[in-house]
Design a protein around this motif. Structure first.
Motif, PDB file in Angstrom:
ATOM      1  N   ARG A 218      87.033  29.689  48.247  1.00 26.89           N
ATOM      2  CA  ARG A 218      88.243  30.373  47.804  1.00 26.89           C
ATOM      3  C   ARG A 218      89.247  29.876  48.549  1.00 26.89           C
ATOM      4  O   ARG A 218      90.274  29.488  48.109  1.00 26.89           O
ATOM      5  CB  ARG A 218      87.995  31.827  48.238  1.00 26.89           C
ATOM      6  CG  ARG A 218      89.013  32.532  47.179  1.00 26.89           C
ATOM      7  CD  ARG A 218      89.030  34.028  47.605  1.00 26.89           C
ATOM      8  NE  ARG A 218      87.957  34.659  47.953  1.00 26.89           N
ATOM      9  CZ  ARG A 218      86.771  35.111  47.066  1.00 26.89           C
ATOM     10  NH1 ARG A 218      87.160  34.798  45.630  1.00 26.89           N
ATOM     11  NH2 ARG A 218      85.704  35.440  47.551  1.00 26.89           N
ATOM     12  N   GLN A 219      89.100  29.584  49.848  1.00 29.11           N
ATOM     13  CA  GLN A 219      90.099  28.857  50.851  1.00 29.11           C
ATOM     14  C   GLN A 219      90.408  27.507  50.312  1.00 29.11           C
ATOM     15  O   GLN A 219      91.686  27.273  50.435  1.00 29.11           O
ATOM     16  CB  GLN A 219      89.610  29.020  52.142  1.00 29.11           C
ATOM     17  CG  GLN A 219      90.547  29.893  53.237  1.00 29.11           C
ATOM     18  CD  GLN A 219      90.032  30.039  54.456  1.00 29.11           C
ATOM     19  OE1 GLN A 219      89.100  29.438  54.870  1.00 29.11           O
ATOM     20  NE2 GLN A 219      90.706  30.495  55.396  1.00 29.11           N
ATOM     21  N   HIS A 220      89.314  26.827  50.120  1.00 33.12           N
ATOM     22  CA  HIS A 220      89.671  25.531  49.432  1.00 33.12           C
ATOM     23  C   HIS A 220      90.493  25.395  48.204  1.00 33.12           C
ATOM     24  O   HIS A 220      91.416  24.685  47.943  1.00 33.12           O
ATOM     25  CB  HIS A 220      88.481  24.696  49.261  1.00 33.12           C
ATOM     26  CG  HIS A 220      87.657  24.073  50.448  1.00 33.12           C
ATOM     27  ND1 HIS A 220      87.135  24.933  51.556  1.00 33.12           N
ATOM     28  CD2 HIS A 220      87.599  22.930  50.927  1.00 33.12           C
ATOM     29  CE1 HIS A 220      86.719  24.037  52.621  1.00 33.12           C
ATOM     30  NE2 HIS A 220      86.871  22.731  52.316  1.00 33.12           N
ATOM     31  N   ARG A 221      90.050  26.354  47.496  1.00 30.57           N
ATOM     32  CA  ARG A 221      90.932  26.467  46.129  1.00 30.57           C
ATOM     33  C   ARG A 221      92.514  26.683  46.489  1.00 30.57           C
ATOM     34  O   ARG A 221      93.460  26.105  45.837  1.00 30.57           O
ATOM     35  CB  ARG A 221      90.322  27.763  45.355  1.00 30.57           C
ATOM     36  CG  ARG A 221      89.013  27.361  44.833  1.00 30.57           C
ATOM     37  CD  ARG A 221      88.892  27.123  43.264  1.00 30.57           C
ATOM     38  NE  ARG A 221      87.532  26.723  43.113  1.00 30.57           N
ATOM     39  CZ  ARG A 221      86.762  27.648  42.795  1.00 30.57           C
ATOM     40  NH1 ARG A 221      86.767  29.044  42.845  1.00 30.57           N
ATOM     41  NH2 ARG A 221      85.376  27.317  42.247  1.00 30.57           N
ATOM     42  N   TRP A 222      92.747  27.656  47.362  1.00 27.77           N
ATOM     43  CA  TRP A 222      94.151  28.135  47.533  1.00 27.77           C
ATOM     44  C   TRP A 222      94.862  26.810  48.367  1.00 27.77           C
ATOM     45  O   TRP A 222      96.067  26.778  48.096  1.00 27.77           O
ATOM     46  CB  TRP A 222      93.972  29.249  48.579  1.00 27.77           C
ATOM     47  CG  TRP A 222      93.824  30.591  47.914  1.00 27.77           C
ATOM     48  CD1 TRP A 222      92.849  31.328  47.653  1.00 27.77           C
ATOM     49  CD2 TRP A 222      95.114  31.252  47.431  1.00 27.77           C
ATOM     50  NE1 TRP A 222      93.340  32.557  47.146  1.00 27.77           N
ATOM     51  CE2 TRP A 222      94.616  32.467  46.869  1.00 27.77           C
ATOM     52  CE3 TRP A 222      96.472  30.847  46.999  1.00 27.77           C
ATOM     53  CZ2 TRP A 222      95.465  33.221  46.166  1.00 27.77           C
ATOM     54  CZ3 TRP A 222      97.289  31.971  46.325  1.00 27.77           C
ATOM     55  CH2 TRP A 222      96.821  32.965  46.007  1.00 27.77           C
TER      56      TRP A 222
END
Length: 168
Positions: free
Chosen positions: A69-73
């Motif tokens: 999720r963090q990578h997406r953000w």
DNA sequence: CTTCTAACCTAATCAGATC
DNA sequence: GATCTGATTAGGTTAGAAG
């Protein structure tokens, strides 16, 4: 990485409420270099920190979710599954009598809590984690077929963004 | 009460065993 | 090769502990 503990310092024994495993407190993290540990690594880690191997898997599952999720953000590419894959858990051979036992339990309850799963594990001689997988697969493959699936199990179909880490 | 996150779930897919 | 079924993954929700 250190030992997980419950708030009162005791090991999780019995579930409460609907039958979840007692929550652990992980400190600080169990996510190491390899986000996709094979069965060998999982087991070694579990042994190192003296916890059951399934808990290690759950920890990695959650950690991957959060990291992804963090990578997406941050619009960064997620490395994903790269490099040589470690071996899987060996396929468990479930005997006829074990299947019969599980089936009987499945008919009674499609969502057994931790206590029920542990009892089934004792009766069948299979690890509790395999029981959980068995029920997951069973539910997946008999959905729709079974007319009377108890309306339960974590309101799944109401997908909403959210989860572990908030946006940066 | 709010926040954080372990535990749990589904859906899709991979992969071993059996026919 | 088709089918069955156990294992794994991504991505989501729920609920308990901590602040």
């Amino acid at each position: 990485m250190t030992l997980p503990t419950t708030s009162d310092g005791t090991l999780p024994a019995e579930s409460r409420g609907r039958g979840r495993r007692r929550r652990l407190v992980w400190t600080p993290t169990c996510f190491e270099r390899n986000p996709h540990p094979g069965i060998a690594t999982s087991e070694r880690l579990a042994q190192d920190i003296s916890i059951p191997e399934p808990w290690v898997q759950i920890c990695f599952q959650n950690e991957r979710s959060c990291q992804l999720r963090q990578h997406r953000w941050e619009s960064r590419p997620w490395p994903g599954k790269h490099g040589p894959q470690e071996g899987r858990q060996k396929r468990t051979a479930v005997t006829g009598s074990q299947t019969a036992l599980l089936l009987r339990a499945f008919e009674k309850d499609h969502f057994p809590g931790i206590a029920a799963r542990e009892e089934l594990a004792r009766e069948t001689g299979l690890p509790e984690s395999r029981i959980q997988i068995w029920f997951q697969n069973r539910r997946a493959r008999h959905r729709g077929q079974a007319s009377s699936v108890p309306a339960q199990a974590g309101g799944l179909c109401n997908a909403a963004p959210g989860g572990c880490h908030p946006a940066p």
